[in-house]
Scaffold this active site. Sequence first.
Site, PDB file in Angstrom:
ATOM      1  N   HIS A 123      33.304  99.824 -79.921  1.00 53.67           N
ATOM      2  CA  HIS A 123      32.832  99.171 -81.152  1.00 53.67           C
ATOM      3  C   HIS A 123      34.046  98.533 -81.824  1.00 53.67           C
ATOM      4  CE1 HIS A 123      31.465  99.094 -85.387  1.00 53.67           C
ATOM      5  NE2 HIS A 123      30.233  99.207 -84.933  1.00 53.67           N
ATOM      6  N   ASP A 200      35.960 108.402 -80.341  1.00 55.85           N
ATOM      7  CA  ASP A 200      35.028 107.882 -81.335  1.00 55.85           C
ATOM      8  C   ASP A 200      33.694 108.594 -81.111  1.00 55.85           C
ATOM      9  OD1 ASP A 200      33.074 106.474 -82.670  1.00 55.85           O
ATOM     10  OD2 ASP A 200      33.820 104.493 -82.125  1.00 55.85           O
ATOM     11  N   GLN A 203      28.508 107.820 -82.144  1.00 56.11           N
ATOM     12  CA  GLN A 203      27.188 107.875 -81.489  1.00 56.11           C
ATOM     13  C   GLN A 203      26.925 109.209 -80.804  1.00 56.11           C
ATOM     14  OE1 GLN A 203      24.863 105.706 -81.896  1.00 56.11           O
ATOM     15  NE2 GLN A 203      26.038 104.015 -82.737  1.00 56.11           N
ATOM     16  N   LYS A 226      24.656 108.388 -89.564  1.00 57.79           N
ATOM     17  CA  LYS A 226      23.943 108.263 -88.286  1.00 57.79           C
ATOM     18  C   LYS A 226      23.357 109.610 -87.858  1.00 57.79           C
ATOM     19  CE  LYS A 226      27.121 104.720 -86.563  1.00 57.79           C
ATOM     20  NZ  LYS A 226      26.426 103.444 -86.656  1.00 57.79           N
ATOM     21  N   CYS A 366      28.547  94.674 -82.941  1.00 55.51           N
ATOM     22  CA  CYS A 366      29.982  94.911 -83.211  1.00 55.51           C
ATOM     23  C   CYS A 366      30.711  95.288 -81.923  1.00 55.51           C
ATOM     24  CB  CYS A 366      30.186  95.993 -84.262  1.00 55.51           C
ATOM     25  SG  CYS A 366      29.399  95.621 -85.807  1.00 55.51           S
TER      26      CYS A 366
HETATM   27  N1  7TS Z   1      31.857 103.521 -83.403  1.00 49.20           N
HETATM   28  C1  7TS Z   1      30.671 103.406 -82.798  1.00 49.20           C
HETATM   29  C2  7TS Z   1      30.531 103.804 -81.360  1.00 49.20           C
HETATM   30  C3  7TS Z   1      29.585 102.941 -83.528  1.00 49.20           C
HETATM   31  O1  7TS Z   1      28.400 102.845 -82.942  1.00 49.20           O
HETATM   32  C4  7TS Z   1      29.743 102.590 -84.891  1.00 49.20           C
HETATM   33  C5  7TS Z   1      28.639 102.020 -85.713  1.00 49.20           C
HETATM   34  C6  7TS Z   1      31.009 102.757 -85.467  1.00 49.20           C
HETATM   35  C7  7TS Z   1      32.046 103.212 -84.678  1.00 49.20           C
HETATM   36  C8  7TS Z   1      31.278 102.461 -86.894  1.00 49.20           C
HETATM   37  O2  7TS Z   1      30.602 103.350 -87.714  1.00 49.20           O
HETATM   38  P1  7TS Z   1      30.628 103.170 -89.287  1.00 49.20           P
HETATM   39  O3  7TS Z   1      29.776 104.265 -89.797  1.00 49.20           O
HETATM   40  O4  7TS Z   1      32.032 103.253 -89.701  1.00 49.20           O
HETATM   41  O5  7TS Z   1      30.054 101.802 -89.545  1.00 49.20           O
HETATM   42  N2  7TS Z   1      27.637 101.387 -84.971  1.00 49.20           N
HETATM   43  C9  7TS Z   1      26.663 100.614 -85.449  1.00 49.20           C
HETATM   44  C10 7TS Z   1      25.699 100.060 -84.621  1.00 49.20           C
HETATM   45  O6  7TS Z   1      25.650 100.195 -83.411  1.00 49.20           O
HETATM   46  N3  7TS Z   1      24.843  99.323 -85.369  1.00 49.20           N
HETATM   47  O7  7TS Z   1      25.236  99.401 -86.644  1.00 49.20           O
HETATM   48  C11 7TS Z   1      26.359 100.205 -86.715  1.00 49.20           C
END
Ligand code: 7TS
Length: 412
Positions: A123, A200, A203, A226, A366
């Site tokens: 991501h 990371d 997910q 999430k 992303c």
């Molecule tokens: N890493 C992964 C693997 C992710 O899927 C996401 C967010 C992030 C980092 C960043 O997370 P945040 O909470 O800091 O935004 N992924 C997604 C997605 O797949 N659709 O919207 C956000």
Amino acid sequence: MSIDVAAIRKDFPLLARTVNGKPIVYLDNAATSQKPQCVIDALCQFYQASNANVHRGIYALSEEATLLYETSREKVARFIGAPSPRSTVYTRNTTEAINLVSHAWGRLNLKAGDEVLITEMEHHSNIVPWLLLCQETGATLRSLPVTEDGLLDLSELDSLLTERTRLFAVTQMSNVLGTINPVRELVAKAHAVGALALVDGAQSVPHLEVDVKEMGCDFFAFSAHKMLGPTGIGVLYAREELLEKMGPFLGGGEMISEVYLDHATWKDIPWKYEAGTPNFADAVAFGVAIDYLEKIGMKAVRQHEKELTAYALRVLENVGGVKVFGPPDAVRRGGVVSFWMEGVHPHDLAQVLDTEGVCIRAGHHCAQPLMRRLRVPATARASFYLYNTRDEIDVLVGGLKKATELFGHVPG
Ligand code: 7TS
């Protein structure tokens, strides 16, 4: 080990609403999950009964708020198998947790000639902080490729992970392909060349049993939103010795021990990394989300999603013109299914599905380097959670068939 989905759905008030006159089918859980009533109540309850700033009041209400905030941290640490809450720093989200590492560890430890290794399936939040850090320090960013099957190309690992590598930053589960990476082995490989490993978990933590100690990683990042929790609160786990040595990240109130006009000393970990008034209300509600997930059990959550994913892969195969990306089986992937439908742009597809009440994400998710690897500008993505059902996947498939008719694709 099966879960009572009908009972679970009753805990999520949003799932009872309609969209465009149809019952909502929420399949965008990789972006953010819905919240059970107990989490919503916990937030209200905190503001109604326990609200005071933490770590500063000498009065009972503030002590109560502090206790709730720190008890929640203990739950978070236990949930991911961290050896102590001292190793668990609250951040805004995964993105901030990774940036914390790139600033507080990276700036101290990287120089020209060093390398950071990431993968092609990351991501942007596990790419851009390293890109910026490398630009700043003169270090080099390298990337492990992805195979046609959507797995990491481990045949390239030994040539990319070398004694020049200072950090290997890799996702445990892809937000596009659903691929679950063998992080334990990857962390061991990183350590074998003297590099640190950042995983990371944005997910993975919501959907799999995670144990950072067993994984052996040095850093681990994830977001509450999430995993049934509120927005605006996330976590960086790091080995205590690293947290002691590195940093700080942001400067300000509450992260200090003593401040003079010419120098300052820092608070103990983890508070050294929590400058200013933290997001304590959301942290408290996050603890309630963890209680909820623990009550159901992460093994059961994973099993349910595995079954749903296997079903989705099977039925999508029978929709004309659909190409699913990622591993072909539900064993090496979590509940994320990205696909391309011949003749229909993912954005058009998402719009047609919206008229059926189905929420999916369409776009680059992303993960632009991965989109280039897959040779598509965007994908449509359905992602599942513990409250989703086979019936909902059938509604998705019905919507796809409608899109095919509308956009004139002739299967075959
Ligand atoms: N890493 C992964 C693997 C992710 O899927 C996401 C967010 C992030 C980092 C960043 O997370 P945040 O909470 O800091 O935004 N992924 C997604 C997605 O797949 N659709 O919207 C956000």
